[in-house]
Design a protein around this motif. Structure first.
Motif, PDB file in Angstrom:
ATOM      1  N   GLU A 188     -59.548  26.122  19.168  1.00 53.29           N
ATOM      2  CA  GLU A 188     -60.156  25.109  20.279  1.00 53.29           C
ATOM      3  C   GLU A 188     -60.096  25.781  21.355  1.00 53.29           C
ATOM      4  O   GLU A 188     -60.653  25.632  22.688  1.00 53.29           O
ATOM      5  CB  GLU A 188     -58.498  24.246  20.441  1.00 53.29           C
ATOM      6  CG  GLU A 188     -58.261  23.071  21.253  1.00 53.29           C
ATOM      7  CD  GLU A 188     -57.090  22.684  21.028  1.00 53.29           C
ATOM      8  OE1 GLU A 188     -57.032  21.915  21.574  1.00 53.29           O
ATOM      9  OE2 GLU A 188     -56.068  22.722  19.716  1.00 53.29           O
ATOM     10  N   LEU A 189     -59.157  27.143  21.415  1.00 55.54           N
ATOM     11  CA  LEU A 189     -59.763  27.541  22.704  1.00 55.54           C
ATOM     12  C   LEU A 189     -61.144  28.529  22.718  1.00 55.54           C
ATOM     13  O   LEU A 189     -60.977  28.158  24.482  1.00 55.54           O
ATOM     14  CB  LEU A 189     -58.603  29.756  23.150  1.00 55.54           C
ATOM     15  CG  LEU A 189     -58.804  30.230  24.157  1.00 55.54           C
ATOM     16  CD1 LEU A 189     -58.691  29.243  25.050  1.00 55.54           C
ATOM     17  CD2 LEU A 189     -57.867  31.243  24.131  1.00 55.54           C
ATOM     18  N   ASN A 199     -63.043  26.646  25.935  1.00 54.57           N
ATOM     19  CA  ASN A 199     -64.475  27.754  27.133  1.00 54.57           C
ATOM     20  C   ASN A 199     -66.025  27.235  27.149  1.00 54.57           C
ATOM     21  O   ASN A 199     -66.095  26.918  28.010  1.00 54.57           O
ATOM     22  CB  ASN A 199     -63.988  29.418  26.803  1.00 54.57           C
ATOM     23  CG  ASN A 199     -64.733  30.148  27.869  1.00 54.57           C
ATOM     24  OD1 ASN A 199     -65.164  30.431  29.271  1.00 54.57           O
ATOM     25  ND2 ASN A 199     -65.865  30.553  27.323  1.00 54.57           N
ATOM     26  N   GLU A 200     -66.238  27.708  25.867  1.00 47.16           N
ATOM     27  CA  GLU A 200     -67.501  26.564  25.533  1.00 47.16           C
ATOM     28  C   GLU A 200     -67.615  25.461  26.499  1.00 47.16           C
ATOM     29  O   GLU A 200     -68.728  24.953  26.651  1.00 47.16           O
ATOM     30  CB  GLU A 200     -68.105  26.788  23.928  1.00 47.16           C
ATOM     31  CG  GLU A 200     -68.191  27.738  23.281  1.00 47.16           C
ATOM     32  CD  GLU A 200     -69.526  28.417  23.835  1.00 47.16           C
ATOM     33  OE1 GLU A 200     -70.379  27.993  23.485  1.00 47.16           O
ATOM     34  OE2 GLU A 200     -69.196  29.912  23.306  1.00 47.16           O
ATOM     35  N   LEU A 243     -72.931  29.644  33.258  1.00 46.75           N
ATOM     36  CA  LEU A 243     -72.714  30.682  32.483  1.00 46.75           C
ATOM     37  C   LEU A 243     -73.464  31.175  31.797  1.00 46.75           C
ATOM     38  O   LEU A 243     -73.018  30.784  30.271  1.00 46.75           O
ATOM     39  CB  LEU A 243     -71.701  31.391  33.095  1.00 46.75           C
ATOM     40  CG  LEU A 243     -71.216  31.371  34.449  1.00 46.75           C
ATOM     41  CD1 LEU A 243     -69.272  32.070  35.141  1.00 46.75           C
ATOM     42  CD2 LEU A 243     -71.452  32.867  35.474  1.00 46.75           C
ATOM     43  N   GLU A 244     -73.707  32.242  31.474  1.00 41.61           N
ATOM     44  CA  GLU A 244     -74.785  32.387  29.639  1.00 41.61           C
ATOM     45  C   GLU A 244     -73.072  33.200  29.159  1.00 41.61           C
ATOM     46  O   GLU A 244     -72.497  34.144  30.243  1.00 41.61           O
ATOM     47  CB  GLU A 244     -75.793  33.983  30.180  1.00 41.61           C
ATOM     48  CG  GLU A 244     -75.813  34.709  28.620  1.00 41.61           C
ATOM     49  CD  GLU A 244     -76.303  35.582  28.660  1.00 41.61           C
ATOM     50  OE1 GLU A 244     -76.258  36.499  27.240  1.00 41.61           O
ATOM     51  OE2 GLU A 244     -77.297  36.056  30.273  1.00 41.61           O
ATOM     52  N   LEU A 245     -72.793  33.302  28.327  1.00 38.56           N
ATOM     53  CA  LEU A 245     -71.177  33.038  27.411  1.00 38.56           C
ATOM     54  C   LEU A 245     -71.932  34.368  26.826  1.00 38.56           C
ATOM     55  O   LEU A 245     -72.602  34.064  25.127  1.00 38.56           O
ATOM     56  CB  LEU A 245     -70.636  32.636  27.322  1.00 38.56           C
ATOM     57  CG  LEU A 245     -69.620  31.107  28.103  1.00 38.56           C
ATOM     58  CD1 LEU A 245     -69.109  29.950  27.402  1.00 38.56           C
ATOM     59  CD2 LEU A 245     -69.219  31.856  28.992  1.00 38.56           C
ATOM     60  N   ASP A 246     -71.290  35.834  27.175  1.00 38.89           N
ATOM     61  CA  ASP A 246     -72.379  36.922  25.467  1.00 38.89           C
ATOM     62  C   ASP A 246     -70.907  37.834  25.121  1.00 38.89           C
ATOM     63  O   ASP A 246     -69.698  37.403  25.896  1.00 38.89           O
ATOM     64  CB  ASP A 246     -72.805  37.875  27.164  1.00 38.89           C
ATOM     65  CG  ASP A 246     -73.011  39.091  25.902  1.00 38.89           C
ATOM     66  OD1 ASP A 246     -73.020  39.162  24.717  1.00 38.89           O
ATOM     67  OD2 ASP A 246     -74.349  39.769  26.349  1.00 38.89           O
ATOM     68  N   TYR A 247     -70.816  36.891  23.585  1.00 38.98           N
ATOM     69  CA  TYR A 247     -69.767  37.184  22.915  1.00 38.98           C
ATOM     70  C   TYR A 247     -69.919  39.207  22.877  1.00 38.98           C
ATOM     71  O   TYR A 247     -69.384  39.243  21.816  1.00 38.98           O
ATOM     72  CB  TYR A 247     -69.508  36.059  22.032  1.00 38.98           C
ATOM     73  CG  TYR A 247     -69.258  35.251  22.437  1.00 38.98           C
ATOM     74  CD1 TYR A 247     -68.375  34.602  23.089  1.00 38.98           C
ATOM     75  CD2 TYR A 247     -70.394  34.378  22.669  1.00 38.98           C
ATOM     76  CE1 TYR A 247     -67.706  33.621  23.573  1.00 38.98           C
ATOM     77  CE2 TYR A 247     -69.619  32.463  23.269  1.00 38.98           C
ATOM     78  CZ  TYR A 247     -68.463  32.588  23.441  1.00 38.98           C
ATOM     79  OH  TYR A 247     -68.523  31.918  23.660  1.00 38.98           O
ATOM     80  N   THR A 248     -70.803  39.809  22.689  1.00 39.37           N
ATOM     81  CA  THR A 248     -71.219  41.170  22.206  1.00 39.37           C
ATOM     82  C   THR A 248     -70.226  42.160  21.593  1.00 39.37           C
ATOM     83  O   THR A 248     -69.787  42.472  20.830  1.00 39.37           O
ATOM     84  CB  THR A 248     -72.055  42.220  22.998  1.00 39.37           C
ATOM     85  OG1 THR A 248     -73.251  41.064  23.109  1.00 39.37           O
ATOM     86  CG2 THR A 248     -72.454  43.338  22.152  1.00 39.37           C
ATOM     87  N   VAL A 305     -62.954  30.218  34.760  1.00 42.44           N
ATOM     88  CA  VAL A 305     -61.647  30.883  35.065  1.00 42.44           C
ATOM     89  C   VAL A 305     -60.841  29.301  35.014  1.00 42.44           C
ATOM     90  O   VAL A 305     -59.603  29.331  34.454  1.00 42.44           O
ATOM     91  CB  VAL A 305     -60.384  31.671  35.590  1.00 42.44           C
ATOM     92  CG1 VAL A 305     -58.952  31.977  35.479  1.00 42.44           C
ATOM     93  CG2 VAL A 305     -61.774  32.838  35.270  1.00 42.44           C
ATOM     94  N   PHE A 306     -60.471  28.796  36.175  1.00 40.05           N
ATOM     95  CA  PHE A 306     -59.973  27.538  36.717  1.00 40.05           C
ATOM     96  C   PHE A 306     -59.833  26.242  35.686  1.00 40.05           C
ATOM     97  O   PHE A 306     -59.455  26.045  35.496  1.00 40.05           O
ATOM     98  CB  PHE A 306     -60.328  27.427  38.456  1.00 40.05           C
ATOM     99  CG  PHE A 306     -59.475  26.245  38.581  1.00 40.05           C
ATOM    100  CD1 PHE A 306     -58.698  25.614  39.477  1.00 40.05           C
ATOM    101  CD2 PHE A 306     -60.601  24.845  38.321  1.00 40.05           C
ATOM    102  CE1 PHE A 306     -58.181  24.202  39.352  1.00 40.05           C
ATOM    103  CE2 PHE A 306     -60.378  23.201  38.507  1.00 40.05           C
ATOM    104  CZ  PHE A 306     -58.809  23.464  39.568  1.00 40.05           C
ATOM    105  N   TYR A 307     -61.169  26.009  35.590  1.00 35.37           N
ATOM    106  CA  TYR A 307     -61.276  24.809  35.065  1.00 35.37           C
ATOM    107  C   TYR A 307     -61.291  25.631  33.354  1.00 35.37           C
ATOM    108  O   TYR A 307     -60.189  24.078  33.047  1.00 35.37           O
ATOM    109  CB  TYR A 307     -62.798  24.669  34.958  1.00 35.37           C
ATOM    110  CG  TYR A 307     -63.919  24.085  35.742  1.00 35.37           C
ATOM    111  CD1 TYR A 307     -63.221  23.222  35.920  1.00 35.37           C
ATOM    112  CD2 TYR A 307     -65.195  24.526  36.216  1.00 35.37           C
ATOM    113  CE1 TYR A 307     -64.106  22.967  37.489  1.00 35.37           C
ATOM    114  CE2 TYR A 307     -65.873  23.766  37.714  1.00 35.37           C
ATOM    115  CZ  TYR A 307     -64.558  23.280  38.104  1.00 35.37           C
ATOM    116  OH  TYR A 307     -65.248  22.470  38.925  1.00 35.37           O
TER     117      TYR A 307
END
Length: 532
Positions: free
Chosen positions: A433-434, A438-439, A448-453, A512-514
């Motif tokens: 869920e977390l 965030n997604e 933003l581009e979320l990079d999970y590398t 971060v705020f959202y």
């Protein structure tokens, strides 16, 4: 258009006016959240970071004057936001004591023969006071070294200035029950040697020799401590030490020390089992003990910014938003300002805190409580967050999540063509869920581009284990870590404010705020549904 105009003004004043004028016209929480997020802006971030990464802060090394100045800057910001001082003595700080201790000389000599440390005996530098050689001419067997209302090894026995020999654990009856509890379960006297050593100190005992029946197993832990030169958290500084000096010895060495009086010692032990009373045995001996230490101590502070929730049913639950504010300090004339690491995260959390305070002032929440936590000691081994996790101000079981911000002001080589990205680490390790929150908030608000590398288990950098969120995650608390990746100035004196991309910081701060806004306001606490 009004929001765009606001961003060119002092954001906090403008946003307050806009919320007051338009609140009736804002139909959804999302719209209100956008206005609050807009208070996270370049001007404020630059102001905070320019101060925190200034040469006057001397690199903010934990325990050094620059770190104290940075802590006081954070305190002043919290005071300006009218957040309460919830630390000890009505302060904004949670003090942490760190120590690095090692033996310069550790010797035990019996009848002219030097015994082997970590073989015949062991002693922890962390629980002993440094002292030069002392001569021990007699030893008093004093049972288990316990004193209670119902059983006492000290009652009617003056041992001030003496060396005592005691047994580990606590006495049992002949039926196998523990004498102090009357059951098969031991009391704290078995589980906490520090209690015996504090008592011995209070009774004026000079040295305690403890017979350890599990010597071969326990000596391995002391071996690691003796060889480990890292700073460690301690409960007491040397000046506050309240333990008598202690040496753990093998049962074989104990028999050698008491010699011909071994039978009397065995008889005294059996008398305790039978009647619960001790008859001490004093033995002449020829011992020399040296316990000389090298000690390095410092005291750091975590900084606590607490905003109480507004929902009577949910405010006992606490969301943590964290960043470390310490850095490497000075090396000669070079100052390691740490603008990105982690002045950027420190400043971002300040801005998120301001947005939440504005929300509460406008009657918008948050429903749950939020702890804005700036930790020190991160560069020494995540020590500040480890201390908080072991000494939490709010119960860990009531802590719903940690959002950790560590290095968010630079652009790495991989993303040189588009700075609007962020590495996301840990979001799916404990809670799907977390990860989804965030997604979703990124899709709806920040793009933003979320990079999970670096989130992959196979990541050789192992960043998941290298920032302060990990001390929450290891305690089962869902945690998400935002990170911009490494760069050529990482841990160098060239990590300076002029290289920070503040526009990027704004977008990440708003992300971060959202996330925090959603976690603090949704009806149901997020679930831990992923097995680590």
């Amino acid at each position: 258009m009004m929001i765009r105009i606001c961003l060119s003004l002092t954001a906090l004043v403008c946003a307050t006016t806009l919320l007051t004028a338009q609140r009736a016209a804002l139909p959804t929480t999302d719209a209100e959240a956008r206005v609050l997020a807009a208070t996270i802006n370049v001007e404020d971030l630059r102001k905070h970071l320019t101060t925190l990464a200034d040469d006057a802060m001397e690199g903010r090394e934990t325990g050094q004057p620059g770190q104290k100045r940075a802590a006081n800057y954070l305190r002043a910001q919290l005071e300006d936001l009218s957040l309460p001082a919830i630390g000890p003595d009505s302060s904004y700080f949670q003090s942490i004591k760190f120590s690095r201790q090692a033996w310069e000389a550790i010797r035990l000599v019996h009848n002219g023969t030097e015994l082997r440390h970590l073989w015949d005996y062991y002693a922890s530098p962390g629980t002993n006071t440094s002292r030069d050689a002392i001569d021990i001419e007699e030893i008093t067997f004093l049972g288990y070294g316990i004193d209670t209302d119902t059983y006492s090894d000290y009652r009617d026995h003056d041992v001030a200035g003496k060396t005592i020999l005691i047994l580990a654990g606590e006495p049992r009856t002949r039926k196998g029950n523990f004498l102090l509890t009357g059951t098969k379960d031991p009391s704290d006297w078995s589980l906490n040697d520090g209690r015996k050593l504090e008592l011995a100190k209070a009774q004026g005992v000079e040295t305690v020799l403890i017979i350890d029946p599990a010597f071969r197993r326990n000596v391995q832990d002391i071996r690691k401590e003796v060889l480990d030169g890292r700073l460690r958290m301690v409960e007491q500084t040397e000046a506050e030490r309240s333990f008598a000096n202690a040496v753990y010895i093998t049962p074989d060495l104990a028999r050698t020390l008491v010699g011909k009086k071994n039978k009397k010692v065995v008889k005294a032990r059996r008398r305790i089992e039978k009647s619960g009373k001790l008859r001490p045995v004093t033995v002449a001996t020829d011992l020399q003990l040296t316990q000389r230490k090298a000690v390095s101590e410092l005291i750091g502070e975590n900084v606590l910014g607490y905003l109480e929730g507004t929902d009577s049913l949910l405010k006992e639950e606490v969301l943590v938003v964290s960043a470390h504010y310490d850095h490497l300090g000075k090396r000669g004339e070079a100052i390691f300002n740490g603008a990105d690491d982690n002045g950027s995260g420190t400043s971002t959390v300040l801005e998120v805190a301001q947005a939440f305070v504005l929300a509460k002032d406008q009657g918008l929440g948050p429903r749950r409580s939020v702890l804005f936590l700036w930790v020190s000691g991160e560069e020494k081994g995540l020590l500040g967050s480890e201390y908080y996790a072991t000494h939490p101000v709010f119960p860990l079981e009531q802590t719903i999540a940690d959002i950790n911000v560590d290095m968010v002001g630079r652009v790495d080589e991989k993303h040189a063509g588009d700075p609007y990205y962020i590495y996301v680490i840990g979001s799916d390790r404990l809670s799907s869920e977390l990860h989804q929150i965030n997604e979703t908030v990124n899709r709806d608000f920040t793009q933003l581009e979320l990079d999970y590398t670096y989130n992959m288990e196979s990541d050789p950098n192992r960043y998941y284990y290298r920032s302060d969120h990990y001390n929450f995650a290891r305690n089962g608390i869902p945690s998400i870590f935002f990170f911009n990746g490494s760069h050529a100035d990482y841990h160098r004196d060239t990590d300076t404010v002029d290289k920070i991309n503040f526009e990027k910081m704004v977008r990440i701060g708003q992300l971060v705020f959202y996330n925090a806004w959603q976690l603090a306001n949704q009806d149901k606490r997020i679930e831990v549904d992923v097995r680590p």
